[in-house]
Scaffold this motif. Sequence first.
Motif, PDB file in Angstrom:
ATOM      1  N   GLY A  76     -70.223  38.914  18.859  1.00 48.23           N
ATOM      2  CA  GLY A  76     -70.420  39.210  20.275  1.00 48.23           C
ATOM      3  C   GLY A  76     -69.445  38.469  21.171  1.00 48.23           C
ATOM      4  N   ILE A  77     -69.754  38.500  22.447  1.00 45.17           N
ATOM      5  CA  ILE A  77     -68.918  37.859  23.465  1.00 45.17           C
ATOM      6  C   ILE A  77     -69.505  36.496  23.770  1.00 45.17           C
ATOM      7  N   ILE A  78     -68.689  35.465  23.646  1.00 48.85           N
ATOM      8  CA  ILE A  78     -69.204  34.110  23.804  1.00 48.85           C
ATOM      9  C   ILE A  78     -68.407  33.343  24.858  1.00 48.85           C
ATOM     10  N   ASP A  79     -68.976  32.246  25.310  1.00 51.41           N
ATOM     11  CA  ASP A  79     -68.284  31.281  26.163  1.00 51.41           C
ATOM     12  C   ASP A  79     -68.375  29.942  25.439  1.00 51.41           C
ATOM     13  N   SER A  80     -67.299  29.574  24.745  1.00 47.83           N
ATOM     14  CA  SER A  80     -67.332  28.371  23.916  1.00 47.83           C
ATOM     15  C   SER A  80     -67.344  27.096  24.746  1.00 47.83           C
ATOM     16  N   HIS A 107     -80.323  16.537  19.612  1.00 48.98           N
ATOM     17  CA  HIS A 107     -79.534  15.445  20.183  1.00 48.98           C
ATOM     18  C   HIS A 107     -78.231  15.241  19.411  1.00 48.98           C
ATOM     19  N   LEU A 108     -77.587  16.374  19.111  1.00 43.95           N
ATOM     20  CA  LEU A 108     -76.307  16.377  18.423  1.00 43.95           C
ATOM     21  C   LEU A 108     -75.303  17.200  19.220  1.00 43.95           C
ATOM     22  N   PRO A 109     -74.008  16.909  19.106  1.00 39.93           N
ATOM     23  CA  PRO A 109     -73.004  17.777  19.731  1.00 39.93           C
ATOM     24  C   PRO A 109     -73.086  19.184  19.144  1.00 39.93           C
ATOM     25  N   VAL A 110     -72.817  20.192  19.969  1.00 42.35           N
ATOM     26  CA  VAL A 110     -72.854  21.586  19.529  1.00 42.35           C
ATOM     27  C   VAL A 110     -71.535  22.256  19.896  1.00 42.35           C
ATOM     28  N   LYS A 111     -71.016  23.048  18.967  1.00 41.05           N
ATOM     29  CA  LYS A 111     -69.807  23.837  19.215  1.00 41.05           C
ATOM     30  C   LYS A 111     -70.082  25.280  18.808  1.00 41.05           C
ATOM     31  N   LEU A 112     -69.569  26.218  19.595  1.00 43.34           N
ATOM     32  CA  LEU A 112     -69.816  27.648  19.385  1.00 43.34           C
ATOM     33  C   LEU A 112     -68.489  28.378  19.269  1.00 43.34           C
ATOM     34  N   CYS A 113     -68.413  29.315  18.327  1.00 47.77           N
ATOM     35  CA  CYS A 113     -67.217  30.158  18.260  1.00 47.77           C
ATOM     36  C   CYS A 113     -67.569  31.538  17.720  1.00 47.77           C
ATOM     37  N   ASN A 114     -66.675  32.463  17.912  1.00 43.55           N
ATOM     38  CA  ASN A 114     -66.782  33.819  17.375  1.00 43.55           C
ATOM     39  C   ASN A 114     -66.790  33.777  15.851  1.00 43.55           C
ATOM     40  N   ASP A 115     -67.522  34.692  15.211  1.00 43.65           N
ATOM     41  CA  ASP A 115     -67.654  34.642  13.750  1.00 43.65           C
ATOM     42  C   ASP A 115     -66.332  34.839  13.016  1.00 43.65           C
ATOM     43  N   ALA A 116     -65.441  35.696  13.539  1.00 43.45           N
ATOM     44  CA  ALA A 116     -64.141  35.876  12.886  1.00 43.45           C
ATOM     45  C   ALA A 116     -63.302  34.610  13.023  1.00 43.45           C
ATOM     46  N   ASN A 117     -63.391  33.943  14.172  1.00 45.43           N
ATOM     47  CA  ASN A 117     -62.670  32.682  14.353  1.00 45.43           C
ATOM     48  C   ASN A 117     -63.195  31.617  13.400  1.00 45.43           C
ATOM     49  N   HIS A 159     -61.089  34.166  27.736  1.00 45.33           N
ATOM     50  CA  HIS A 159     -62.520  34.487  27.682  1.00 45.33           C
ATOM     51  C   HIS A 159     -63.057  34.467  26.251  1.00 45.33           C
ATOM     52  N   ASP A 160     -62.414  33.718  25.359  1.00 43.73           N
ATOM     53  CA  ASP A 160     -62.836  33.654  23.954  1.00 43.73           C
ATOM     54  C   ASP A 160     -62.821  35.025  23.286  1.00 43.73           C
ATOM     55  N   SER A 161     -61.983  35.925  23.767  1.00 43.56           N
ATOM     56  CA  SER A 161     -61.993  37.305  23.269  1.00 43.56           C
ATOM     57  C   SER A 161     -60.745  37.673  22.481  1.00 43.56           C
ATOM     58  N   ALA A 162     -59.856  36.712  22.240  1.00 39.53           N
ATOM     59  CA  ALA A 162     -58.680  37.012  21.428  1.00 39.53           C
ATOM     60  C   ALA A 162     -59.117  37.397  20.015  1.00 39.53           C
ATOM     61  N   GLY A 163     -58.339  38.263  19.384  1.00 41.27           N
ATOM     62  CA  GLY A 163     -58.643  38.660  18.015  1.00 41.27           C
ATOM     63  C   GLY A 163     -59.389  39.968  17.880  1.00 41.27           C
ATOM     64  N   GLU A 164     -59.485  40.749  18.970  1.00 41.70           N
ATOM     65  CA  GLU A 164     -60.128  42.062  18.870  1.00 41.70           C
ATOM     66  C   GLU A 164     -59.172  43.046  18.209  1.00 41.70           C
ATOM     67  N   PHE A 165     -58.842  42.736  16.977  1.00 42.64           N
ATOM     68  CA  PHE A 165     -57.854  43.499  16.211  1.00 42.64           C
ATOM     69  C   PHE A 165     -58.273  44.960  16.037  1.00 42.64           C
ATOM     70  N   GLY A 166     -59.569  45.191  15.896  1.00 42.64           N
ATOM     71  CA  GLY A 166     -60.056  46.554  15.696  1.00 42.64           C
ATOM     72  C   GLY A 166     -59.812  47.462  16.878  1.00 42.64           C
ATOM     73  N   HIS A 167     -59.538  46.874  18.043  1.00 44.05           N
ATOM     74  CA  HIS A 167     -59.311  47.678  19.245  1.00 44.05           C
ATOM     75  C   HIS A 167     -57.861  47.657  19.693  1.00 44.05           C
ATOM     76  N   THR A 168     -56.965  47.361  18.729  1.00 46.24           N
ATOM     77  CA  THR A 168     -55.551  47.617  18.959  1.00 46.24           C
ATOM     78  C   THR A 168     -55.290  49.059  18.522  1.00 46.24           C
ATOM     79  N   SER A 169     -54.473  49.752  19.278  1.00 52.34           N
ATOM     80  CA  SER A 169     -54.266  51.177  19.025  1.00 52.34           C
ATOM     81  C   SER A 169     -53.149  51.399  18.015  1.00 52.34           C
ATOM     82  N   ILE A 170     -53.415  52.248  17.029  1.00 48.98           N
ATOM     83  CA  ILE A 170     -52.377  52.627  16.069  1.00 48.98           C
ATOM     84  C   ILE A 170     -51.944  54.082  16.278  1.00 48.98           C
TER      85      ILE A 170
END
Length: 332
Positions: A76-80, A107-117, A159-170
């Motif tokens: 999905g769309i995230i804000d890391s 009470h631990l640090p948390v980091k979030l990223c896109n699953d492909a990343n 916007h943490d959205s780099a890597g939307e490879f599937g939506h590059t046009s061929i």
Amino acid sequence: MATLQDVAIGLDLGGTKILAALISRDGETIREIESETSKQSKEDVSMSILNTINRLLENDKVDRNRIKGIGIASAGIIDSKKNIIKFANNLGLENFPIGSLLEQHYHLPVKLCNDANAAAIAEWIWGAGRGKENLIYITVSTGIGAGIISNGSLVTGIHDSAGEFGHTSIMHQGVLCKCGNRGCLERYASGTAIVNTASQRLLAGEKSALQKLLNEGLEITNQQIAIAAEEGDVFSINLLKEVGGFLGTGVNNLIHLFNTEVIVFGGGVMNMSPFILPSIKEAVRGYGIFHMAKDVAIEMTTLGKKGGVMGASGLFFTNEATEEELALSHVK
């Protein structure tokens, strides 16, 4: 063996399952828990996540004071920066503050990223891209996505959205995609696209061993296409070779843009790699700029389904990994 201080919790948040694991600095899975994702409401998802982590920590050998943090891989769309899942259709979530939820409970640090990343990070630290400064991980499943490591840094975009490879046009005049673009790679080479293409061609009269499934009113699946290909069905073999060609076209674009060292493939569709991967390599070697494409390694994932959860924990190891692994990679 890693020291007890060098561990982190990884969480791979999926539409049907949650995988949580305690991963050491050297990539060892110390403990792993899987549970179903309850997604009736935000509250249900929250409870599923918390219960899974609680079960993971129900072990006398786990010292919470020595856990570096909790890393989360989510579709999905995230804000890391704010640790918020802005929108995840497969989870029914919108503006979900997963970071604050986990910080308050553990009470631990948390980091979030896109699953492909996350999968790209895992391959970078422990997998097929280990010791490389430039690699791209591509997942080919229901959809198609990519995680990009360039000059030792994860490429995320504003916007943490780099890597939307599937939506590059061929194909600029190609099939209309739900995203609004035409000719998206995802419409030609994803798991969904493979099934749709096979069904359309069989209904149009093309011959295949798969035809009997349609005659019996059954739906065609990628697994059935894979089995048919393995049994020598020419229709299925040619279809998967065609898919490899489409992916190879897309990969050429990535190579030309990022001048990468390694392309790593994962995802359910790549279980059919014996029929797909050779066509990807053929397209890259045949149509890519020679001096950019000739030395690019095109590999299958070495981590499999655990790439997401390992990469999530790896968010706490990337700086260490960069210094150590890149130093080793530059030793002549």
